[in-house]
Design a protein around this motif. Structure first.
Motif, PDB file in Angstrom:
ATOM      1  N   UNK B  12       8.403   7.805   0.252  1.00  0.00           N
ATOM      2  CA  UNK B  12       7.885   6.430   0.285  1.00  0.00           C
ATOM      3  C   UNK B  12       8.913   5.402   0.732  1.00  0.00           C
ATOM      4  N   UNK B  49      -1.058   5.891  -9.748  1.00  0.00           N
ATOM      5  CA  UNK B  49      -0.904   5.454  -8.349  1.00  0.00           C
ATOM      6  C   UNK B  49       0.408   4.682  -8.148  1.00  0.00           C
ATOM      7  N   UNK B  54       4.579  -4.158   1.972  1.00  0.00           N
ATOM      8  CA  UNK B  54       5.453  -4.555   3.078  1.00  0.00           C
ATOM      9  C   UNK B  54       5.619  -6.066   2.977  1.00  0.00           C
ATOM     10  N   UNK B  66       1.607  -6.029   4.291  1.00  0.00           N
ATOM     11  CA  UNK B  66       0.766  -4.843   4.138  1.00  0.00           C
ATOM     12  C   UNK B  66       0.845  -4.274   2.739  1.00  0.00           C
ATOM     13  N   UNK B  68       0.095  -0.412   0.817  1.00  0.00           N
ATOM     14  CA  UNK B  68      -0.307   0.978   0.898  1.00  0.00           C
ATOM     15  C   UNK B  68      -0.335   1.538  -0.524  1.00  0.00           C
ATOM     16  N   UNK B  70      -0.730   4.945  -2.970  1.00  0.00           N
ATOM     17  CA  UNK B  70      -0.586   6.408  -2.960  1.00  0.00           C
ATOM     18  C   UNK B  70      -0.975   6.998  -4.321  1.00  0.00           C
ATOM     19  N   UNK B  71      -1.441   8.236  -4.286  1.00  0.00           N
ATOM     20  CA  UNK B  71      -1.692   8.963  -5.523  1.00  0.00           C
ATOM     21  C   UNK B  71      -0.345   9.482  -6.028  1.00  0.00           C
ATOM     22  N   UNK B  77      -1.783   9.301   0.654  1.00  0.00           N
ATOM     23  CA  UNK B  77      -2.190   7.907   0.787  1.00  0.00           C
ATOM     24  C   UNK B  77      -3.665   7.794   0.405  1.00  0.00           C
ATOM     25  N   UNK B  78      -3.968   6.751  -0.362  1.00  0.00           N
ATOM     26  CA  UNK B  78      -5.350   6.523  -0.794  1.00  0.00           C
ATOM     27  C   UNK B  78      -5.949   5.378   0.016  1.00  0.00           C
ATOM     28  N   UNK B  79      -5.175   4.313   0.172  1.00  0.00           N
ATOM     29  CA  UNK B  79      -5.708   3.144   0.883  1.00  0.00           C
ATOM     30  C   UNK B  79      -4.569   2.373   1.528  1.00  0.00           C
ATOM     31  N   UNK B  80      -4.884   1.672   2.622  1.00  0.00           N
ATOM     32  CA  UNK B  80      -3.878   0.875   3.315  1.00  0.00           C
ATOM     33  C   UNK B  80      -4.536  -0.365   3.909  1.00  0.00           C
ATOM     34  N   UNK B  82      -3.302  -4.000   6.359  1.00  0.00           N
ATOM     35  CA  UNK B  82      -2.290  -4.891   6.926  1.00  0.00           C
ATOM     36  C   UNK B  82      -2.773  -6.332   6.849  1.00  0.00           C
TER      37      UNK B  82
END
Lengths: 149, 150
Positions: B12, B49, B54, B66, B68, B70-71, B77-80, B82
């Motif tokens: 990460x 999670x 960013x 942004x 992001x 993660x599990x 990655x679960x969702x992202x 920007x």
């Protein structure tokens, strides 16, 4: 890296959890960006995504699609400064594949239902890009006590 | 386990991260562009999670570029999402994280053909994210490491 080297590159494959890509080539640029070339399977097609990952930002630098014989189908010219996300690439691939399907059907004078093709390719591409995320989020939801039936 | 090591192990962050009391988050080393803007990541742990932000810091404003998510269990990655010209605030991170998780959860339920009570799910997701924003992240990272990394 040349187009033809993409599928045949013999490097150690690393899974990138941030993108869901299988990274087959990577190098650190002079500006500190890590340039990665990753592959994603979409049925019998292979999507090759080139990304430049820096601190706090990741850019998309190339999208190519190959058929099962490594023949280049799509080589999308990505403008400078396009931020990377799976959805950005997915939409490029969707648009380009639909354009190819339309052109091919015109050349063959075959019947082409644009809407049906869009729906089908869109849903299949969603799975190619997000299936792992769907599984992970449902598993997480159950873990935090959300009922999934 | 050291947070930098955990995050590097997860892929990460590349460099070290340090806890910021003010942000209640782990901040990566920044990079300052020729234009004078500094870019860095802020990382927060929540139940199951990891939220990676960013961030861009300019002369007058700090921007959220942004998010992001993660599990922690499988680091997928679960969702992202920007953002463009989005002024940074913890509240923005909180609201967007909840929205992103709900959107992907609803899509996942549809795709996997399972049923989900959206109101109950939203309440639970909100609780988890609020707790992450309010609880000392050093405590949460300890707790989450014990649960997922042993």
């Amino acid at each position: 890296m040349k187009n033809t080297e993409i599928i045949t590159a013999q490097s150690e494959i690393k899974n990138d959890n941030s993108t869901g890509l299988s990274i087959i080539g990577s190098h650190l640029g002079e500006t500190g960006f890590e340039h990665n070339l990753g592959l994603r399977k979409f049925g019998n097609l292979t999507i090759a995504e080139t990304i430049a990952a820096g601190t706090g930002v990741t850019f998309l630098s190339g999208v190519r699609v190959y058929d099962q014989e490594n023949k280049l189908l799509v080589d999308f010219p990505v403008a400078n400064g396009v931020k990377y996300s799976r959805e950005v690439v997915r939409r490029i691939v969707l648009k380009e594949l639909l354009k190819m399907l339309k052109d091919a059907s015109k050349q063959n004078s075959s019947v082409y239902d644009e809407q049906a093709a869009r729906q089908l390719v869109d849903s299949k591409l969603k799975l190619a890009y997000y299936e792992q995320s769907y599984k992970s989020v449902l598993s997480w939801a159950e873990e935090i006590g959300i009922e999934i039936n | 386990m050291n947070t930098s090591i955990i995050l590097k192990q997860f892929g990460l962050v590349q460099g070290d991260v340090n806890y910021s009391d003010k942000a209640n988050a782990f901040l990566s080393t920044g990079y300052t562009s020729a234009a004078g803007n500094t870019y860095f990541n802020a990382v927060r742990f929540a139940e199951g999670i990891i939220i990676k932000e960013d961030v861009g810091q300019g002369y007058a404003h700090t921007f959220l570029n942004g998010i992001r998510i993660f599990s922690t269990k499988n680091q997928q990655i679960i969702a992202e999402r920007d953002f463009h010209s989005h002024i940074y605030s913890k509240n923005t991170v909180e609201c967007n994280s909840i929205t992103m998780l709900m959107e992907v959860l609803i899509e996942a339920a549809e795709s996997e053909d399972v049923e989900l009570d959206e109101d109950k799910a939203r309440a639970q997701v909100t609780k988890v994210i609020r707790r992450a924003m309010q609880t000392d992240q050093r405590e949460l990272v300890e707790q989450q490491s014990r649960k997922y990394l042993n």
